[in-house]
Design a protein around this motif. Structure first.
Motif, PDB file in Angstrom:
ATOM      1  N   GLU A 152     -82.033  56.486 -40.989  1.00  0.00           N
ATOM      2  CA  GLU A 152     -81.571  55.132 -40.664  1.00  0.00           C
ATOM      3  C   GLU A 152     -81.387  54.294 -41.924  1.00  0.00           C
ATOM      4  O   GLU A 152     -80.419  53.544 -42.048  1.00  0.00           O
ATOM      5  CB  GLU A 152     -82.581  54.465 -39.727  1.00  0.00           C
ATOM      6  CG  GLU A 152     -82.202  53.054 -39.311  1.00  0.00           C
ATOM      7  CD  GLU A 152     -83.247  52.413 -38.424  1.00  0.00           C
ATOM      8  OE1 GLU A 152     -83.235  51.185 -38.296  1.00  0.00           O
ATOM      9  OE2 GLU A 152     -84.096  53.148 -37.867  1.00  0.00           O
ATOM     10  N   ARG A 153     -82.305  54.436 -42.869  1.00  0.00           N
ATOM     11  CA  ARG A 153     -82.242  53.643 -44.099  1.00  0.00           C
ATOM     12  C   ARG A 153     -81.127  54.100 -45.027  1.00  0.00           C
ATOM     13  O   ARG A 153     -80.511  53.285 -45.704  1.00  0.00           O
ATOM     14  CB  ARG A 153     -83.583  53.735 -44.836  1.00  0.00           C
ATOM     15  CG  ARG A 153     -84.720  52.964 -44.198  1.00  0.00           C
ATOM     16  CD  ARG A 153     -86.006  53.198 -44.974  1.00  0.00           C
ATOM     17  NE  ARG A 153     -87.099  52.365 -44.487  1.00  0.00           N
ATOM     18  CZ  ARG A 153     -88.354  52.446 -44.932  1.00  0.00           C
ATOM     19  NH1 ARG A 153     -88.656  53.333 -45.872  1.00  0.00           N
ATOM     20  NH2 ARG A 153     -89.284  51.659 -44.440  1.00  0.00           N
ATOM     21  N   THR A 154     -80.889  55.406 -45.089  1.00  0.00           N
ATOM     22  CA  THR A 154     -79.961  55.945 -46.082  1.00  0.00           C
ATOM     23  C   THR A 154     -78.599  56.315 -45.510  1.00  0.00           C
ATOM     24  O   THR A 154     -77.603  56.347 -46.245  1.00  0.00           O
ATOM     25  CB  THR A 154     -80.555  57.194 -46.742  1.00  0.00           C
ATOM     26  OG1 THR A 154     -80.689  58.242 -45.767  1.00  0.00           O
ATOM     27  CG2 THR A 154     -81.922  56.887 -47.352  1.00  0.00           C
ATOM     28  N   GLY A 155     -78.552  56.656 -44.223  1.00  0.00           N
ATOM     29  CA  GLY A 155     -77.307  57.103 -43.614  1.00  0.00           C
ATOM     30  C   GLY A 155     -77.045  58.587 -43.783  1.00  0.00           C
ATOM     31  O   GLY A 155     -76.027  59.101 -43.307  1.00  0.00           O
ATOM     32  N   PHE A 156     -77.943  59.306 -44.437  1.00  0.00           N
ATOM     33  CA  PHE A 156     -77.735  60.729 -44.708  1.00  0.00           C
ATOM     34  C   PHE A 156     -78.417  61.617 -43.672  1.00  0.00           C
ATOM     35  O   PHE A 156     -79.363  61.209 -42.997  1.00  0.00           O
ATOM     36  CB  PHE A 156     -78.252  61.086 -46.097  1.00  0.00           C
ATOM     37  CG  PHE A 156     -77.409  60.549 -47.217  1.00  0.00           C
ATOM     38  CD1 PHE A 156     -76.289  61.239 -47.642  1.00  0.00           C
ATOM     39  CD2 PHE A 156     -77.723  59.349 -47.824  1.00  0.00           C
ATOM     40  CE1 PHE A 156     -75.498  60.747 -48.664  1.00  0.00           C
ATOM     41  CE2 PHE A 156     -76.951  58.841 -48.848  1.00  0.00           C
ATOM     42  CZ  PHE A 156     -75.820  59.540 -49.273  1.00  0.00           C
ATOM     43  N   GLU A 170     -86.315  60.153 -39.008  1.00  0.00           N
ATOM     44  CA  GLU A 170     -85.407  59.194 -38.381  1.00  0.00           C
ATOM     45  C   GLU A 170     -85.330  57.899 -39.180  1.00  0.00           C
ATOM     46  O   GLU A 170     -84.245  57.324 -39.354  1.00  0.00           O
ATOM     47  CB  GLU A 170     -85.876  58.903 -36.952  1.00  0.00           C
ATOM     48  CG  GLU A 170     -85.703  60.087 -36.010  1.00  0.00           C
ATOM     49  CD  GLU A 170     -86.277  59.823 -34.626  1.00  0.00           C
ATOM     50  OE1 GLU A 170     -87.022  58.814 -34.479  1.00  0.00           O
ATOM     51  OE2 GLU A 170     -85.996  60.618 -33.712  1.00  0.00           O
ATOM     52  N   LEU A 171     -86.477  57.466 -39.693  1.00  0.00           N
ATOM     53  CA  LEU A 171     -86.496  56.248 -40.493  1.00  0.00           C
ATOM     54  C   LEU A 171     -85.724  56.448 -41.794  1.00  0.00           C
ATOM     55  O   LEU A 171     -84.949  55.569 -42.208  1.00  0.00           O
ATOM     56  CB  LEU A 171     -87.939  55.850 -40.801  1.00  0.00           C
ATOM     57  CG  LEU A 171     -88.147  54.569 -41.606  1.00  0.00           C
ATOM     58  CD1 LEU A 171     -87.544  53.373 -40.882  1.00  0.00           C
ATOM     59  CD2 LEU A 171     -89.639  54.330 -41.864  1.00  0.00           C
ATOM     60  N   THR A 224     -94.367  62.108 -48.733  1.00  0.00           N
ATOM     61  CA  THR A 224     -95.738  61.642 -48.952  1.00  0.00           C
ATOM     62  C   THR A 224     -96.368  61.187 -47.648  1.00  0.00           C
ATOM     63  O   THR A 224     -97.536  61.485 -47.353  1.00  0.00           O
ATOM     64  CB  THR A 224     -95.757  60.482 -49.972  1.00  0.00           C
ATOM     65  OG1 THR A 224     -95.269  60.961 -51.232  1.00  0.00           O
ATOM     66  CG2 THR A 224     -97.169  59.930 -50.147  1.00  0.00           C
ATOM     67  N   ASN A 225     -95.604  60.476 -46.829  1.00  0.00           N
ATOM     68  CA  ASN A 225     -96.121  59.989 -45.543  1.00  0.00           C
ATOM     69  C   ASN A 225     -96.417  61.143 -44.583  1.00  0.00           C
ATOM     70  O   ASN A 225     -97.422  61.124 -43.868  1.00  0.00           O
ATOM     71  CB  ASN A 225     -95.123  59.021 -44.910  1.00  0.00           C
ATOM     72  CG  ASN A 225     -95.053  57.694 -45.634  1.00  0.00           C
ATOM     73  OD1 ASN A 225     -96.019  57.298 -46.298  1.00  0.00           O
ATOM     74  ND2 ASN A 225     -93.939  57.001 -45.536  1.00  0.00           N
ATOM     75  N   VAL A 226     -95.539  62.137 -44.554  1.00  0.00           N
ATOM     76  CA  VAL A 226     -95.784  63.290 -43.685  1.00  0.00           C
ATOM     77  C   VAL A 226     -96.993  64.084 -44.190  1.00  0.00           C
ATOM     78  O   VAL A 226     -97.830  64.534 -43.392  1.00  0.00           O
ATOM     79  CB  VAL A 226     -94.535  64.200 -43.607  1.00  0.00           C
ATOM     80  CG1 VAL A 226     -94.819  65.406 -42.709  1.00  0.00           C
ATOM     81  CG2 VAL A 226     -93.336  63.424 -43.059  1.00  0.00           C
ATOM     82  N   VAL A 279     -81.890  65.424 -38.500  1.00  0.00           N
ATOM     83  CA  VAL A 279     -81.521  64.102 -37.989  1.00  0.00           C
ATOM     84  C   VAL A 279     -80.167  63.763 -38.593  1.00  0.00           C
ATOM     85  O   VAL A 279     -80.018  63.693 -39.814  1.00  0.00           O
ATOM     86  CB  VAL A 279     -82.560  63.023 -38.367  1.00  0.00           C
ATOM     87  CG1 VAL A 279     -82.092  61.653 -37.902  1.00  0.00           C
ATOM     88  CG2 VAL A 279     -83.912  63.353 -37.755  1.00  0.00           C
ATOM     89  N   THR A 280     -79.175  63.595 -37.747  1.00  0.00           N
ATOM     90  CA  THR A 280     -77.805  63.411 -38.219  1.00  0.00           C
ATOM     91  C   THR A 280     -77.608  62.038 -38.834  1.00  0.00           C
ATOM     92  O   THR A 280     -78.063  61.030 -38.294  1.00  0.00           O
ATOM     93  CB  THR A 280     -76.818  63.582 -37.050  1.00  0.00           C
ATOM     94  OG1 THR A 280     -77.027  64.872 -36.465  1.00  0.00           O
ATOM     95  CG2 THR A 280     -75.384  63.481 -37.532  1.00  0.00           C
ATOM     96  N   GLY A 281     -76.917  61.992 -39.957  1.00  0.00           N
ATOM     97  CA  GLY A 281     -76.633  60.734 -40.640  1.00  0.00           C
ATOM     98  C   GLY A 281     -75.351  60.092 -40.155  1.00  0.00           C
ATOM     99  O   GLY A 281     -74.775  60.480 -39.125  1.00  0.00           O
ATOM    100  N   ARG A 282     -74.856  59.138 -40.938  1.00  0.00           N
ATOM    101  CA  ARG A 282     -73.678  58.370 -40.537  1.00  0.00           C
ATOM    102  C   ARG A 282     -72.397  58.800 -41.261  1.00  0.00           C
ATOM    103  O   ARG A 282     -71.327  58.248 -41.004  1.00  0.00           O
ATOM    104  CB  ARG A 282     -73.920  56.870 -40.800  1.00  0.00           C
ATOM    105  CG  ARG A 282     -75.039  56.269 -39.970  1.00  0.00           C
ATOM    106  CD  ARG A 282     -75.070  54.751 -40.102  1.00  0.00           C
ATOM    107  NE  ARG A 282     -75.370  54.318 -41.450  1.00  0.00           N
ATOM    108  CZ  ARG A 282     -76.599  54.106 -41.907  1.00  0.00           C
ATOM    109  NH1 ARG A 282     -77.647  54.313 -41.107  1.00  0.00           N
ATOM    110  NH2 ARG A 282     -76.813  53.705 -43.148  1.00  0.00           N
TER     111      ARG A 282
END
Length: 276
Positions: free
Chosen positions: A120-124, A116-117, A265-267, A142-145
């Protein structure tokens, strides 16, 4: 009768001093307990890579041999460590906990906040998927914009060598496996030169640790995918972003790739992976 000084709250000065002394002792005991716990955890961190002798543990961690032996034997008594000819090693309790953690890992639940983050940051659109034999299965999206969205939906299954996400799941495979899967994804005989070109491209993806994918299905889709690893270092799922090529353009792809890598990396870290 002996007189006592009493403060506004009704407590004698002597009682107040006793309470403060008790509180200080409790805080000191808590600090010592936390320090002991951290030292024990430091020992466990050291033996993750294999058996370590007590003398080496003491030297590396800057502890006395007496303290090291005391903590190591305490951990051994609870099966968190085992004694081998080469030193202390991970014990059956930790191996059991590790197996349970792997069985109970909910990849979608762990990955969803990071996806989700990223979206939100990329829109993709952001996807997570796993390997099922010779196929890749998309688990979540997660759907983008963007107005035009990739049609792939959770539950969709594709030949694993066909998509960017699938290729990311193959980054640990050898050439023989890669060739077989690529040929099967094309469902027919292929010129040796075409297969060699594809495998060479996969070698480049392996060196980068990510896949930059151009769909050859005529749908104009581009994607960036990075594998997610568990505590054993094995690829368990992959994270990707995908969009029409006129959105995911050359001038932004490098910056986006780093964001996808950071997400994976975070996951991976949430699953206990530590790069060596």
């Amino acid at each position: 009768m002996t007189a006592h000084n009493v403060d506004d709250g009704g407590m004698t000065a002597q009682g107040k001093m006793m309470q403060e002394d008790t509180t200080a002792k409790a805080a000191e005991a808590g600090a010592k307990g936390a320090q002991t716990l951290m030292r024990a955890l430091d020992i466990l961190d050291q033996v993750i890579g294999g058996p370590v002798r007590a003398a080496d543990l003491a030297r590396t961690l800057g502890m006395s041999r007496t303290t090291t032996h005391r903590l190591a034997h305490a951990l051994r008594s609870r099966d968190y460590l085992s004694a081998t000819q080469d030193g202390f090693a991970l014990g059956p309790k930790l191996l059991q906990l590790g197996a349970l953690a792997t069985e109970q890992a909910d990849y979608v639940r762990l990955a969803r906040p990071y996806m989700e983050l990223l979206s939100e940051r990329t829109g993709f659109c952001v996807f997570v998927g796993k390997r099922e034999g010779d196929w890749s299965r998309h688990l979540e999206r997660v759907t983008g914009r963007q107005r035009l969205r990739v049609s792939t939906a959770p539950g969709d299954r594709r030949p694993i060598a066909e998509t960017g996400l699938g290729k990311a799941l193959l980054l640990d495979d050898d050439d023989a496996s890669l060739e077989r899967l690529y040929r099967e994804s094309k469902d027919g005989k292929l010129p040796a030169k075409q297969v060699a070109t594809w495998i060479t491209a996969m070698h480049a993806h392996q060196q980068r640790g990510m896949v930059l994918h151009e769909s050859d299905l005529g749908d104009g889709v581009r994607s960036i995918a990075v594998p997610v690893r568990d505590a054993k270092g094995q690829v368990v799922v992959a994270i990707s972003i995908a969009s029409a090529a006129h959105y995911l353009t050359d001038d932004i792809i490098d910056g986006l790739a780093e964001q996808v890598r950071e997400t994976a990396t975070n996951v991976s870290a949430a699953l206990g992976y530590q790069p060596r």
